[in-house]
Structures are given as C-alpha cells and as structure tokens.
Design an enzyme around this catalytic site. Sequence first.
Site, mmCIF file in Angstrom:
data_model
loop_
_atom_site.group_PDB
_atom_site.id
_atom_site.type_symbol
_atom_site.label_atom_id
_atom_site.label_comp_id
_atom_site.label_asym_id
_atom_site.label_seq_id
_atom_site.Cartn_x
_atom_site.Cartn_y
_atom_site.Cartn_z
ATOM 1 N N LYS A 170 6.987 -12.239 6.456
ATOM 2 C CA LYS A 170 8.024 -11.287 6.026
ATOM 3 C C LYS A 170 8.578 -10.440 7.176
ATOM 4 C CE LYS A 170 6.398 -10.715 1.286
ATOM 5 N NZ LYS A 170 6.175 -9.807 0.174
ATOM 6 N N ASP B 204 10.958 -6.589 -3.203
ATOM 7 C CA ASP B 204 9.607 -6.277 -3.691
ATOM 8 C C ASP B 204 9.525 -4.907 -4.364
ATOM 9 O OD1 ASP B 204 8.379 -8.674 -2.916
ATOM 10 O OD2 ASP B 204 7.943 -7.932 -0.902
ATOM 11 N N ASN C 102 -4.834 6.572 1.589
ATOM 12 C CA ASN C 102 -5.231 5.359 2.286
ATOM 13 C C ASN C 102 -6.583 5.532 2.960
ATOM 14 O OD1 ASN C 102 -4.369 2.653 2.918
ATOM 15 N ND2 ASN C 102 -4.277 3.280 5.059
ATOM 16 N N THR D 173 -7.508 4.412 5.819
ATOM 17 C CA THR D 173 -7.205 4.891 7.171
ATOM 18 C C THR D 173 -6.114 5.951 7.048
ATOM 19 O OG1 THR D 173 -7.607 2.621 7.894
ATOM 20 C CG2 THR D 173 -6.624 4.119 9.513
ATOM 21 N N TYR E 203 -2.137 -9.459 -9.775
ATOM 22 C CA TYR E 203 -2.029 -10.127 -11.077
ATOM 23 C C TYR E 203 -3.089 -11.221 -11.233
ATOM 24 C CZ TYR E 203 0.682 -13.296 -8.140
ATOM 25 O OH TYR E 203 1.079 -14.134 -7.127
ATOM 26 N N GLN F 214 10.693 -9.219 -8.715
ATOM 27 C CA GLN F 214 11.164 -9.456 -7.341
ATOM 28 C C GLN F 214 11.870 -10.812 -7.294
ATOM 29 O OE1 GLN F 214 10.000 -11.874 -4.955
ATOM 30 N NE2 GLN F 214 8.590 -12.712 -6.487
HETATM 31 P P1 ATR Z 1 -0.132 -5.654 2.463
HETATM 32 O O1 ATR Z 1 1.030 -6.029 3.308
HETATM 33 O O2 ATR Z 1 -0.463 -6.650 1.390
HETATM 34 O O3 ATR Z 1 -0.006 -4.269 1.906
HETATM 35 P P2 ATR Z 1 -1.850 -4.806 4.632
HETATM 36 O O4 ATR Z 1 -0.675 -4.370 5.410
HETATM 37 O O5 ATR Z 1 -2.928 -5.545 5.325
HETATM 38 O O6 ATR Z 1 -1.431 -5.718 3.407
HETATM 39 O O7 ATR Z 1 -2.461 -3.504 3.900
HETATM 40 C C1 ATR Z 1 -3.593 -3.576 3.143
HETATM 41 C C2 ATR Z 1 -3.850 -2.215 2.478
HETATM 42 O O8 ATR Z 1 -5.047 -2.320 1.725
HETATM 43 C C3 ATR Z 1 -4.078 -1.086 3.466
HETATM 44 O O9 ATR Z 1 -3.632 0.119 2.886
HETATM 45 C C4 ATR Z 1 -5.595 -1.105 3.617
HETATM 46 O O10 ATR Z 1 -6.161 0.097 4.053
HETATM 47 P P3 ATR Z 1 -6.300 0.398 5.653
HETATM 48 O O11 ATR Z 1 -4.926 0.798 6.110
HETATM 49 O O12 ATR Z 1 -7.290 1.472 5.740
HETATM 50 O O13 ATR Z 1 -6.765 -0.897 6.271
HETATM 51 C C5 ATR Z 1 -5.998 -1.374 2.203
HETATM 52 N N1 ATR Z 1 -7.338 -1.930 2.085
HETATM 53 C C6 ATR Z 1 -7.728 -3.199 2.331
HETATM 54 N N2 ATR Z 1 -9.048 -3.348 2.092
HETATM 55 C C7 ATR Z 1 -9.503 -2.132 1.675
HETATM 56 C C8 ATR Z 1 -10.773 -1.626 1.258
HETATM 57 N N3 ATR Z 1 -11.852 -2.410 1.206
HETATM 58 N N4 ATR Z 1 -10.858 -0.329 0.886
HETATM 59 C C9 ATR Z 1 -9.772 0.467 0.921
HETATM 60 N N5 ATR Z 1 -8.543 0.055 1.290
HETATM 61 C C10 ATR Z 1 -8.407 -1.226 1.671
#
Ligand code: ATR
Length: 279
Positions: free
Chosen positions: A72, A108, A156, A158, A225, A253
């Site tokens: 994307k 989206d 989030n 992080t 989903y 979407q």
């Molecule tokens: P996408 O494009 O599908 O949103 P991404 O950019 O990799 O995928 O983002 C994943 C999101 O899921 C992020 O907000 C991530 O948190 P971090 O920014 O802290 O990495 C969150 N995420 C993934 N695994 C997680 C977990 N086990 N606990 C909490 N948040 C998680």
Amino acid sequence: MLRITGKTDVYGIFGFPVKHSLSPLMQTAAFEALGIDAVYVPFEVNPDNLGGAVSGLRAMNIKGINVTVPLKEKIVPFLDRIDEVAAFLGAVNTVKNENGVLSGYNTDGDGFVDSLEEEGVDVRGKTVLLIGAGGSGKAVAFALLNRGAGRVIIANRTLDRAVALSEKLKSYGDVEAISLEDVERVLSSADLIVNTTSVGMRETDPPLFDYEVIPPSVVVVDIIYKPFKTELLKVAEEKGAKIINGLGMLVHQGARAFRIWTGKEPPVDVMKRVILEQL
Ligand code: ATR
C-alpha cells in the site's frame, strides 16, 4: 456462469501474499450482479517487482486494482496521481487506470465509517478510543475526524507512535495520544472503542486491556473479521455493549473501490453475502 470474452475488462488485487484475499470473490460477484463484463483476479506481486507490475497495468490496460499488504505504501511513487486521502495516509488501496493514467485512492478509512453508519452508529460528535497507531489506525482515525468525530483518543503500545500520529492529525480535529496502560482510565469517556491492531487474530493473543471493565453504553468495534468475533468483541457483548466486527469495513472499502472504477452503485448486499458464505 462466468462468461469471459474478448471484451471483458480485467481488474485485480496486488498483494504478497494474496492467497487469503476475499476481494476477488466479492468484486467478481459485484460485477456479475450488475451485469458488468469484467473479472477481478489475484496478482501475487513480490515487492521487488512492484514497479514492473504497475507498468504492466498500463501495458495490458488492466482497468483497476486494489492494493494490500505490504504494497500500500510502496506503490505510491509509481502512480501518476494520488487523491487527498491517500496522499495524507501515504498509502493506496485502490488504483484506477484511465488510458494509462493511474490514480491512487484509499477507501479503507471511509469504508470503516460507512460500516458503522450501516449499523446505525453515527460518529458525529462522538469520542472514540482508538487502539493502534499503524497503517490501519491512521486510516481509521483520519476518516473518523473527517466524518465529524468529536474527539479521537489514540492508545498504542508504543506511545511514541501514538504521539506522532496525533501530531499529524491535530489540524483535522481534537486528538490525544495515550499509552495502552492508560486505556482503562479513559474508558468511561468513550462512546466508541475501536481496535485497529492485529491483537485478537490469534486465540493465544493476550488482551489489549482488561475487557471486563467495558461499560454497556459503549460501541465496540474490531476491524478484524477472522475470527468473526474476537475475544474483545465476545467480552464486550457479554458486558452488554453493541459490537461490530471488521466484515463491514472489508465490504465497504471494496464498495467504494467499485464505485471509483465503475461509477455505479455497488451491490453491497451481494458483496457481503458472498463473503459471509466464505467465512
Ligand atoms: P497495520 O498497518 O495493519 O495497522 P502495523 O503498521 O504493523 O499494521 O501496526 C500494527 C499495530 O498493532 C500497531 O499499533 C502495534 O503497536 P506498536 O506500534 O506498539 O507496535 C499494534 N500491535 C501489534 N501487536 C501488538 C500487541 N501484541 N500488543 C499491542 N499492540 C500491538
């Protein structure tokens, strides 16, 4: 029966992998329902070959594609035009080919808000607790603000990522960033809770927060989903909250992409039905 002739238009989806995609089923059913002479096929495009694949759209007069993970963002520099939403997000999920001129869109976030509207949920003026600050979180947060949400609180794991996203969004509305540990503190002020993370896709995933404290007054949305009802949605439902899964976002979407390509009103019910049958 599907009848392909020399006049049939070709559409598709670029992804890597793409085998799991439900879009070919959904979009082909939509073309068929409206009697449009077109097919929609999966293209497994290795990110290293993306430039060649995009040139191929022009070379072979493929009329339109969807774009999914992990392409994307990467596809943006290869396109001729990018609409405002896709430009803000830096990500495209829909491309329209008009005589070799490729325009990129991102449906989206608006598809997400459409799916809430379909369920009778009006986001205008609402406070949304949005979990996740990745690509999906960004698209959903931007659409919520554009469609009139009163306040978006981005939580989030992080915190830095939530802060960075809230900075980008602040000229579009009222946005706040918090860490995941602080979710329970703001729960009572939220009208909607939205999970945009991948947490819940696997049964072994630990919860994002203590779901037992979800109040019945809130609407809880998961963009996942598969599974159809994540642990978050299961508990939220037990608590008396209204729940919405990610099926509607997937359908809407796609419906918006269909409208961009054909200029016709998408047969949303047909699109939803074929996906439900598959899931
Ligand atoms: P996408 O494009 O599908 O949103 P991404 O950019 O990799 O995928 O983002 C994943 C999101 O899921 C992020 O907000 C991530 O948190 P971090 O920014 O802290 O990495 C969150 N995420 C993934 N695994 C997680 C977990 N086990 N606990 C909490 N948040 C998680």
